[in-house]
Structure formats: C-alpha cells, structure tokens
Design a protein around this motif. Structure first.
Motif, PDB file in Angstrom:
ATOM      1  N   LEU A 163     -85.093 -32.153  61.244  1.00 58.59           N
ATOM      2  CA  LEU A 163     -84.818 -33.548  60.954  1.00 58.59           C
ATOM      3  C   LEU A 163     -83.178 -33.720  60.684  1.00 58.59           C
ATOM      4  N   HIS A 217     -84.350 -38.713  62.669  1.00 54.77           N
ATOM      5  CA  HIS A 217     -85.509 -39.062  63.645  1.00 54.77           C
ATOM      6  C   HIS A 217     -85.229 -38.109  64.881  1.00 54.77           C
ATOM      7  N   LYS A 265     -89.897 -37.701  52.247  1.00 54.33           N
ATOM      8  CA  LYS A 265     -88.753 -37.057  52.504  1.00 54.33           C
ATOM      9  C   LYS A 265     -89.052 -35.550  52.571  1.00 54.33           C
ATOM     10  N   GLN A 296     -93.197 -35.303  61.701  1.00 49.96           N
ATOM     11  CA  GLN A 296     -93.697 -36.901  62.233  1.00 49.96           C
ATOM     12  C   GLN A 296     -94.597 -37.374  61.220  1.00 49.96           C
ATOM     13  N   TYR A 342     -83.569 -37.557  56.544  1.00 48.73           N
ATOM     14  CA  TYR A 342     -84.395 -38.652  57.081  1.00 48.73           C
ATOM     15  C   TYR A 342     -84.163 -38.920  58.475  1.00 48.73           C
ATOM     16  N   GLN A 392     -92.534 -38.256  58.165  1.00 46.18           N
ATOM     17  CA  GLN A 392     -92.055 -39.829  58.159  1.00 46.18           C
ATOM     18  C   GLN A 392     -92.935 -40.845  58.394  1.00 46.18           C
TER      19      GLN A 392
END
Length: 478
Positions: free
Chosen positions: A440, A95, A221, A213, A93, A216
């Motif tokens: 990620l 960023h 996931k 992106q 997860y 997300q």
C-alpha cells in the motif's frame, strides 16, 4: 554400496546433486557412466537412468551424444538475493485496486502466459482422480451432497486435517477445526472476528494483494513490516511495533510467503509466538503453501509453538490440489466461537460435496502421492526459471530462492518500472504480477512476481527470454 528402495534413483540423484551444489563436481565435469552407477550402487540400468533423468530435469546435468553425462550447473549463474525490504513504519491507506484489476482482467485471455497466477497449471493436477472422487461423493453423501452441512464443516475432512497436522508437530482435534471456502475465506472470518474498523494489522512487506484488499474492505489499517527474502518478517521490527502498542492483530504467511517465497526458520516462529503471547496480540497464520516444500520434511508452523490459543492457523488445498473447489480451514484456537459465528452469519455452511472429495484424497494417501510429484516438478521448474532469468534478464537482476511454493520475487534494475513493462509484455500475451500491487506504499516499482507452477516447455522458455529482452529495452531508455 547396495541401495534398496523403490526410490533408489532419488537417493543416487541426491548424492550427485549435493556434490554438484557443493562444488565437488564442477561445471563440465564428466559424471560416472551408467555402468559404473549400476555397479557402485547395485541397481539396474533403468534406475541409473532415472537418477540422471531427474538431474537433467533440474538442469543440473546434460547429456552429450556419444560421450556421456556432464555437469551443467554453474554457481556463477546464481542470481543475487533481493534486498531486505524497508517499508515505512506507519500504517498506510494507499490503494492499488485498479492495478490489480488490470493485471487480473487479462488472466482469462486465450494464449496468455499466466505468470501472474500463484497456482499450479491444470496439467500438474490430478483432475481425472478428482473427477472420480466427485462421482463417489455424489453416490455416498446423504442427499447426494445437496443438503446443508454442519457450520463446522465436513467431519470426515476435519478428521483428516487433524491427522495430517502431525507433519508439523501439531496435535489438533477435529473439533478444533472449522472448514471454509478456501484460505482467503478463512482469513476473512478471522479478521472479522478479531478486528473493528480503524484497527491495525501487521503484515510482512511485500504481501499478497488479496490480504491487503481484505484489510482495506474491512477498514483496517495495514502496518507493513520489513522482511528478508529468505527468513521472512523482521522480528526486531515486530517487537518495536508491539512495544509501541501499534498492532491489534498480525497476519503472516509463515511458510513460503507470497510474493517473496520466504520461510520463517523454526526458531523465528517460536520467538514470534512468544512475543505475541507477551503482548496478547493474536496471529492469523496463512499456511496454505506449507505442504509444497523442497526439503526433507514439512516446515513447522507458528501454531506448533502456540500454547495460549492466540494463533489462528489457516490452510487450504487451493494451491496444491483443486483451486476451484474452494476447500480451506482454520484452527482458531481460543477464538473458535467468534470465528464460528462469523461463518454462520456469512455462509451458514461450506460446500459438502467438494469437502468430501478432498477428505477422500487425504484419507487414501492419494494427496501425498500427488504432492511428491508436484514438489519434484516445482523444484525443477524453479531451477529452470532461475537459470532463464540469469541468462535472459538485464544484468543486475536479483531473484528470491524459495525452498517451496509456486512463486518467486524478481528485482530488476531500479530504472525499470514493471507497470510499464507489464503494459508492453501483455501485448505479447505475457502476463506477470508487478511488484507495486503487493504493497500500500509507493514501493517495489522495479519488482515483479512470477509463477513457476507451469508446464515447462520450449514456448515457456521463449516467453521468458522475450520478457527479459523487453526488460532490457526498458533499461536502454535511460
């Protein structure tokens, strides 16, 4: 040996290129004189010159005043390939949005070298012809293009996309195609149609940050799969994940991936489609780079082998013809109703006038003519970039060898952090895409992506040399 063709010089150049790459002709060897080429191949001096100019553009040969042409290429300068990637085998997860924003905030700055982009320079695009096509479309479209079109999109364009698909041995009907506002928009519709929050999408790693992106934003996931810089996603890792029931959908760039530049061999594509059909897992295939190949023919797609309608094939001209026109499409297979519904919810219809312009390019053959020139230029640029990296970057640098597309992946010595290198290079107005934004996970910190779809000139080579020098200074700190 008589050579009859409008492109006779290309055939001559190909023969000599193969002799150079195979080692039959070695660095420093003198090439046949122009007079000999004319006599052996039965061509004019202009044709012979064109063949040598072509080889010079690829930096395979060089001319020496009062002496002739000599082999310049040397296998000793070929860079090693980057390592096969090995991401964690669990969904992640993390960023990287702030890093992406930092990189792209500098793209519009005047005088900055846009090595971070993944699109060709404007100088390589047929802008004047596009402008003429825009004027024609304004005159011929009903209401001059201001009216809504069908949700499926411009019918003329869809018919041309269907016709164009023969190159990868697919047999689409225009009724199977839905147009979109670029390829990422097509991927978005597919992801929204097939997933819900908390689902898992499998992608090869490293992977386009735009696709990361997107996942997300949708609350999906991401399971990053190992990838080879030449053959793409590791099918053994894919099969293991499928057996464990970890995957709801796959999202792969099958041809000339971003950022590795890998191309799945046809047999791998066939095997991947078979595996996904066995486990009833859909594949969203991003194939927007497939037309920019350096070989003899366009590579096939995963869609070529799809017999169950599980492959949603997405394409665009954003990387090849008109980035700002935002013209893309998807062949969603058995998910057409779901994807069409997503488009009607979010966009109603696509921009009619730009789709009409692209339809005209495909219909008249102008697109193929443009692509031939673009492929030639990009292949030459790739060889020049590879040589510059070998000459100017730190010892131990590795780089991918894409067989098409616009971008290459560079792996620097492990001590170098490319985010720190980016901060220093941007002060010299040199931008690139650091490797960390393509995952990620905390990986690829010593890697970067370069766009070789630029206009090659002395300034570009100087800037690459400066970037290499900055990298060497970073290495000396340790």
């Amino acid at each position: 040996m008589k050579v009859k063709s409008d492109f006779a010089y290309m055939r001559i150049a190909k023969v000599i290129e193969q002799q150079i790459l195979s080692g039959t002709l070695r660095t420093g060897d003198k090439l046949p004189s122009l007079r000999t080429i004319c006599r052996e191949y039965g061509v004019s001096q202009n044709t012979a010159l064109s063949a040598y100019y072509h080889l010079e553009s690829k930096m395979l040969i060089e001319t020496r005043p009062q002496s002739g042409y000599y082999v310049r290429y040397s296998k000793t300068t070929i860079l090693s390939l980057p390592q096969i990637t090995n991401p964690d085998a669990s969904a992640n997860y993390a960023h990287s949005e702030l890093m992406v924003r930092k990189v792209y905030d500098n793209l519009g700055e005047d005088g900055h070298l846009p090595l971070a982009l993944g699109t060709p320079a404007n100088e390589l695009l047929p802008i004047a012809k596009l402008n003429k096509g825009l004027m024609v479309a304004t005159r011929e479209l009903k209401g001059s293009g201001v009216a809504y079109d069908k949700t499926e999109g411009n019918e003329r364009l869809r018919r041309q996309i269907a016709r164009w698909s023969f190159a990868m041995e697919c047999n689409f009907s225009h009724d199977e195609i839905i147009t979109t506002s670029g390829c990422l928009n097509a991927l978005s519709y597919c992801m929204m149609a097939l997933t819900k929050r908390g689902d898992t999408v499998a992608m090869e790693s490293p992977i386009s940050f735009g696709m990361l992106q997107l996942a997300q934003v949708l609350g999906i996931k991401v399971l990053e799969l190992p990838s080879d810089p030449q053959s793409g996603v590791d099918l053994n890792a894919l099969e293991d994940a499928l057996k464990d029931g970890k995957i709801n959908v796959c999202l792969f760039i099958s041809n000339f991936s971003n950022p590795l530049g890998s191309c799945m061999p046809d047999e791998n594509k066939k095997q991947a489609v078979r595996l996904l059909a066995e486990y009833n897992v859909p594949l969203i295939e991003n194939d927007l780079n497939g037309d920019v190949y350096f070989g003899q023919q366009r590579p096939k797609s995963c869609k070529t082998y799809d017999e169950c309608g599980l492959v949603l094939w997405c394409g665009s001209v954003s990387k090849t013809l008109a980035p700002g026109y935002r013209v893309g499409w998807v062949v969603p297979g058995k998910f057409k109703d779901e994807v069409r519904r997503m488009k009607s919810y979010h966009n109603i219809s696509s921009t009619a006038i730009t789709q009409e312009v692209i339809a005209g390019f495909l219909e008249t053959g102008r697109y193929e003519n443009h692509l031939r020139k673009l492929r030639h230029t990009l292949h030459g640029n790739l060889l020049k970039f590879s040589r510059a990296i070998a000459d100017y970057f730190p010892e131990g640098t590795m780089a991918s060898r894409p067989q098409g597309g616009f971008i290459m992946w560079v792996e620097l010595p492990r001590a170098i952090d490319t985010m720190e290198l980016y901060e220093k290079s941007i002060r010299h107005k040199i931008g690139f895409a650091p490797g960390r934004i393509f995952t990620l996970q905390n990986r690829y910190e010593n890697c970067l992506r370069l766009n070789y779809g630029l206009l090659w000139n002395e300034k570009l080579e100087r800037d690459l040399k400066l970037l290499g020098e900055l990298a060497k200074k970073e290495l000396k700190r340790f």
